[in-house]
Design a protein around this motif. Sequence first.
Motif, PDB file in Angstrom:
ATOM      1  N   VAL A 361       0.574  -0.735  -0.255  1.00  0.00           N
ATOM      2  CA  VAL A 361      -0.110  -0.371  -0.341  1.00  0.00           C
ATOM      3  C   VAL A 361       0.748   0.879  -0.102  1.00  0.00           C
ATOM      4  O   VAL A 361       0.147   2.520   0.043  1.00  0.00           O
ATOM      5  N   SER A 362       2.341   1.449  -0.065  1.00  0.00           N
ATOM      6  CA  SER A 362       3.039   2.105   0.247  1.00  0.00           C
ATOM      7  C   SER A 362       2.639   3.764  -0.747  1.00  0.00           C
ATOM      8  O   SER A 362       2.897   4.742  -0.695  1.00  0.00           O
ATOM      9  N   ARG A 363       2.803   3.212  -2.370  1.00  0.00           N
ATOM     10  CA  ARG A 363       1.843   4.433  -3.115  1.00  0.00           C
ATOM     11  C   ARG A 363       0.982   5.002  -2.630  1.00  0.00           C
ATOM     12  O   ARG A 363       0.676   5.638  -2.855  1.00  0.00           O
ATOM     13  N   ALA A 364      -0.481   3.834  -2.053  1.00  0.00           N
ATOM     14  CA  ALA A 364      -1.739   5.069  -2.466  1.00  0.00           C
ATOM     15  C   ALA A 364      -1.375   5.335  -0.878  1.00  0.00           C
ATOM     16  O   ALA A 364      -2.352   6.605  -0.244  1.00  0.00           O
ATOM     17  N   MET A 365      -0.724   4.605  -0.067  1.00  0.00           N
ATOM     18  CA  MET A 365      -0.668   6.013   1.193  1.00  0.00           C
ATOM     19  C   MET A 365       0.659   7.120   1.304  1.00  0.00           C
ATOM     20  O   MET A 365       0.553   7.376   2.315  1.00  0.00           O
ATOM     21  N   ALA A 366       1.288   7.432   0.332  1.00  0.00           N
ATOM     22  CA  ALA A 366       1.999   8.554   0.586  1.00  0.00           C
ATOM     23  C   ALA A 366       1.513   9.638  -0.024  1.00  0.00           C
ATOM     24  O   ALA A 366       0.533   9.983  -0.109  1.00  0.00           O
ATOM     25  N   GLY A 367       2.383  10.425   0.927  1.00  0.00           N
ATOM     26  CA  GLY A 367       1.965  12.140   1.240  1.00  0.00           C
ATOM     27  C   GLY A 367       1.389  12.351   1.989  1.00  0.00           C
ATOM     28  O   GLY A 367       0.504  13.266   2.497  1.00  0.00           O
ATOM     29  N   TYR A 368       0.536  10.800   3.808  1.00  0.00           N
ATOM     30  CA  TYR A 368      -0.590  11.161   4.479  1.00  0.00           C
ATOM     31  C   TYR A 368      -0.053  11.041   5.452  1.00  0.00           C
ATOM     32  O   TYR A 368       0.885  10.163   5.774  1.00  0.00           O
ATOM     33  N   GLU A 369       0.273  12.179   6.207  1.00  0.00           N
ATOM     34  CA  GLU A 369       0.773  12.332   6.985  1.00  0.00           C
ATOM     35  C   GLU A 369      -0.522  11.513   8.602  1.00  0.00           C
ATOM     36  O   GLU A 369      -0.806  12.182   8.954  1.00  0.00           O
ATOM     37  N   LEU A 370      -0.664  10.530   8.653  1.00  0.00           N
ATOM     38  CA  LEU A 370      -1.061   8.829   9.695  1.00  0.00           C
ATOM     39  C   LEU A 370      -0.891   9.105  10.571  1.00  0.00           C
ATOM     40  O   LEU A 370       0.005   8.521  10.796  1.00  0.00           O
ATOM     41  N   THR A 371      -1.470   9.464  12.351  1.00  0.00           N
ATOM     42  CA  THR A 371      -0.675   8.527  13.064  1.00  0.00           C
ATOM     43  C   THR A 371      -2.495   8.676  14.187  1.00  0.00           C
ATOM     44  O   THR A 371      -3.441   8.086  13.622  1.00  0.00           O
ATOM     45  N   THR A 372      -2.261   7.650  15.469  1.00  0.00           N
ATOM     46  CA  THR A 372      -3.260   7.142  16.002  1.00  0.00           C
ATOM     47  C   THR A 372      -3.431   7.691  17.274  1.00  0.00           C
ATOM     48  O   THR A 372      -2.394   8.157  18.081  1.00  0.00           O
ATOM     49  N   SER A 373      -4.385   7.824  18.301  1.00  0.00           N
ATOM     50  CA  SER A 373      -4.359   8.564  19.490  1.00  0.00           C
ATOM     51  C   SER A 373      -4.320   7.563  20.640  1.00  0.00           C
ATOM     52  O   SER A 373      -3.725   7.641  21.142  1.00  0.00           O
ATOM     53  N   ASN A 374      -3.890   6.305  20.050  1.00  0.00           N
ATOM     54  CA  ASN A 374      -3.486   4.983  20.882  1.00  0.00           C
ATOM     55  C   ASN A 374      -2.878   3.954  20.577  1.00  0.00           C
ATOM     56  O   ASN A 374      -1.634   3.447  19.844  1.00  0.00           O
ATOM     57  N   ALA A 375      -1.628   3.879  21.708  1.00  0.00           N
ATOM     58  CA  ALA A 375      -0.396   3.133  21.539  1.00  0.00           C
ATOM     59  C   ALA A 375      -0.663   1.928  20.727  1.00  0.00           C
ATOM     60  O   ALA A 375       0.221   0.780  20.587  1.00  0.00           O
ATOM     61  N   HIS A 376      -2.248   1.065  21.232  1.00  0.00           N
ATOM     62  CA  HIS A 376      -1.871  -0.156  20.875  1.00  0.00           C
ATOM     63  C   HIS A 376      -3.177  -0.070  19.315  1.00  0.00           C
ATOM     64  O   HIS A 376      -3.400  -1.094  18.905  1.00  0.00           O
ATOM     65  N   ILE A 377      -3.569   1.019  18.649  1.00  0.00           N
ATOM     66  CA  ILE A 377      -3.482   1.162  17.537  1.00  0.00           C
ATOM     67  C   ILE A 377      -2.483   1.054  16.313  1.00  0.00           C
ATOM     68  O   ILE A 377      -2.385   2.812  16.483  1.00  0.00           O
ATOM     69  N   SER A 378      -2.180   1.079  15.345  1.00  0.00           N
ATOM     70  CA  SER A 378      -1.110   1.091  14.499  1.00  0.00           C
ATOM     71  C   SER A 378      -1.521   1.761  13.241  1.00  0.00           C
ATOM     72  O   SER A 378      -2.700   1.958  13.101  1.00  0.00           O
ATOM     73  N   VAL A 379      -1.329   2.351  12.398  1.00  0.00           N
ATOM     74  CA  VAL A 379      -1.080   2.625  11.177  1.00  0.00           C
ATOM     75  C   VAL A 379      -1.928   2.038  10.687  1.00  0.00           C
ATOM     76  O   VAL A 379      -2.422   2.725   8.880  1.00  0.00           O
ATOM     77  N   GLU A 380      -1.433   0.800  10.426  1.00  0.00           N
ATOM     78  CA  GLU A 380      -2.460  -0.383   9.701  1.00  0.00           C
ATOM     79  C   GLU A 380      -3.575   0.216   9.742  1.00  0.00           C
ATOM     80  O   GLU A 380      -4.628  -0.614   8.578  1.00  0.00           O
ATOM     81  N   THR A 381      -3.860   0.203  11.019  1.00  0.00           N
ATOM     82  CA  THR A 381      -5.968   0.712  10.318  1.00  0.00           C
ATOM     83  C   THR A 381      -6.134   1.829   9.326  1.00  0.00           C
ATOM     84  O   THR A 381      -7.513   0.870   9.125  1.00  0.00           O
ATOM     85  N   TYR A 382      -5.034   2.259   8.767  1.00  0.00           N
ATOM     86  CA  TYR A 382      -6.048   3.243   8.076  1.00  0.00           C
ATOM     87  C   TYR A 382      -6.076   2.629   6.982  1.00  0.00           C
ATOM     88  O   TYR A 382      -6.502   3.540   5.723  1.00  0.00           O
ATOM     89  N   TYR A 383      -5.468   1.291   6.080  1.00  0.00           N
ATOM     90  CA  TYR A 383      -4.699   0.602   5.508  1.00  0.00           C
ATOM     91  C   TYR A 383      -6.589   0.087   4.617  1.00  0.00           C
ATOM     92  O   TYR A 383      -7.069   0.096   3.534  1.00  0.00           O
ATOM     93  N   ARG A 384      -7.959  -0.097   5.320  1.00  0.00           N
ATOM     94  CA  ARG A 384      -9.343  -0.704   4.989  1.00  0.00           C
ATOM     95  C   ARG A 384      -9.606   0.557   4.332  1.00  0.00           C
ATOM     96  O   ARG A 384     -10.482   0.167   3.225  1.00  0.00           O
ATOM     97  N   PHE A 385      -9.057   1.987   3.974  1.00  0.00           N
ATOM     98  CA  PHE A 385      -9.408   3.077   2.935  1.00  0.00           C
ATOM     99  C   PHE A 385      -9.108   2.559   1.707  1.00  0.00           C
ATOM    100  O   PHE A 385      -9.931   3.882   1.131  1.00  0.00           O
TER     101      PHE A 385
END
Length: 635
Positions: A361-385
């Motif tokens: 998903v590197s190309r699709a996610m490039a350019g987005y600064e995505l962070t999470t608010s919880n230590a046990h939630i990783s940025v991979e959670t956004y991949y579903r979009f």
Amino acid sequence: MALTAQSSKPQQPARIKLFVSAHKPAAVPDGASIVPIQVGAANAPRLFEDMLHDDDGENISEKNPMYCELTAQYWAWKNADADYYGFCHYRRYFDFTELEHQQNDYGEIMDGYIDDLAIAEYGLDDYSIAREVNGWDVITSPLNDVRAFGGFANLKDHWDGDAHLHLKDLRHMYDILCARHPEYREDADAVLNGHKACFCNMFIMRKAIFNEYCEWLFPLLDEFTEEWDHSLADVQTLRTPGHLAERLLNIFIAHHQRVSGSEHGWRIKQLQCVHFTHPEPVGSLEPLDRNPRDVVPVIFAADDNYVPMLTTTIYSMLANANPERFYDVIVLERDISEQNKQNITQFLAEFPNAEIRFYDVSRAMAGYELTTSNAHISVETYYRFIIQDALPFYSKILYLDSDLVVNADIAELYDTPLGDCALGAVRDLDFLGNLNMKDGKRLEYVASKLHMKQPFDYFQAGVLVMNLDRMRDIHTVQEWLDIASQPGFIYNDQDILNMECEGDVTYLPYDWNVMHDCAGRVHGVFDFAPAAVYQAYLESRNHPKIVHYAGFDKPWKNPWCDFGPLYWSYARKTPFSLQTMAVLADVKRPKPAVHHERAIAEDSPIRKYADAIAPSGSKQRELLKVVARKLQGKK
């Protein structure tokens, strides 16, 4: 008169061929001037049917391990016809714009992907190429100063600074050159004792100059390799002829300019070089060659660190799968190692009714600064979009988090009718319990941030049946990710899905997403939820079809956690069980070993004195090493 008449005719556009050497799949800009060619094709399968191959026609393809991209240059010399011959690499191109881009000490512009934006940014099109090439005799990459990247005194010092290159080979080529072309000695001395040169064997030349260069270069390299003992050379040392050609190119140009004088010298210029860190082509998945009615597509998202947990989840799912259905298991990732991908697919090959596929998903996610608010939630959670674009051939899929185990046939969940709804999901007991807290903080958050009219319909997003057609109607991938880039969400993508899909959800039975009792929340948070909801959850704990270890209390960190033994009944059967146990024991994953150069080299003239006054293994020796490294500017 004839000359005047001839000059009045419109000039034919120059035939420019920019050969792009590649030995692995890569994105290549589209244009008549840009000609991709597979190098080393004689030693490898033909991976690219839509490009040239350097083992066709008259060629030296088998020499590619030594000659590198020069096998493409030789092929073009013997088999192609053009007015200009140019050479780039699959990840390095000239910058054909008139803009000055920021570059590093190595004279390279660093960029990510070869996409439409990059093509426009660097003029990788026929018009821009012709504009920058026409009228010039020779174009090279920038002249780099070797003093700027490593403090080398000259090009000989720079050569010797490479652990895989040997001065005796450079001297041998110097001797061959001077014997064949004594008139070049002065230019060879000037270049090798100088501190500037163009590298990478990237250049563009007029036809006549190119032919002259090849007629001069390849006999030199051939004589060198015929006399060169490379039987024990390592892979990098084997590339010595390619490195020699970089220096020879500079000598060839310097000689002509010296003997021709300023009036008759070639018109030469340098173009910046752009280095793409991700030259690989846009990844795409194809639909399986099976009856769609039998296929259950299940999507996961994970990184390399989460491979043991991912594998446990997939294994639990397939161990309970219906043998009459086929499961298309797709993992969204951007850093899972090839070795781990192989480990996963080999282990799960025991299930003939499943195929494991990976999508970068590197190309699709490039350019987005995505962070999470919880230590046990990783940025991979956004991949579903990005699923709706990554899998255009699916209208409906399952999405599962990787911190759960499946205790039933997941096809039953997939078959849930959604009608026109975007999602099928289970209400979130934790969120609903917080909504009923007396402090009112969660209700205020829902009203002010999520703007939900029915907050008690908030669902948990770790298990989803997704109607991709409806999701595409709601937002484009860019719109989803733009929303995800906004700050202030507590549960990140889950909050966004609830906010954007409210009223568009089919609610599933609780046994399809039984959240475990993390830190006593069943009787400290869940029991604040509406009574009917809470009772349905308690009932589902008796026959869970999916157990979801949501929250910080994970079974690979605490085997005594709620439903911990169930998790380990699956985890211990995977090839990553020892890694999972290492996480349990708080054993950190070792970092890759880094080779350190000797502080005092084997051939250093001070070594014999060092051995005498500071024997190996002594405290004096360790102190001497520290001093030596500091003198060399090393840590």
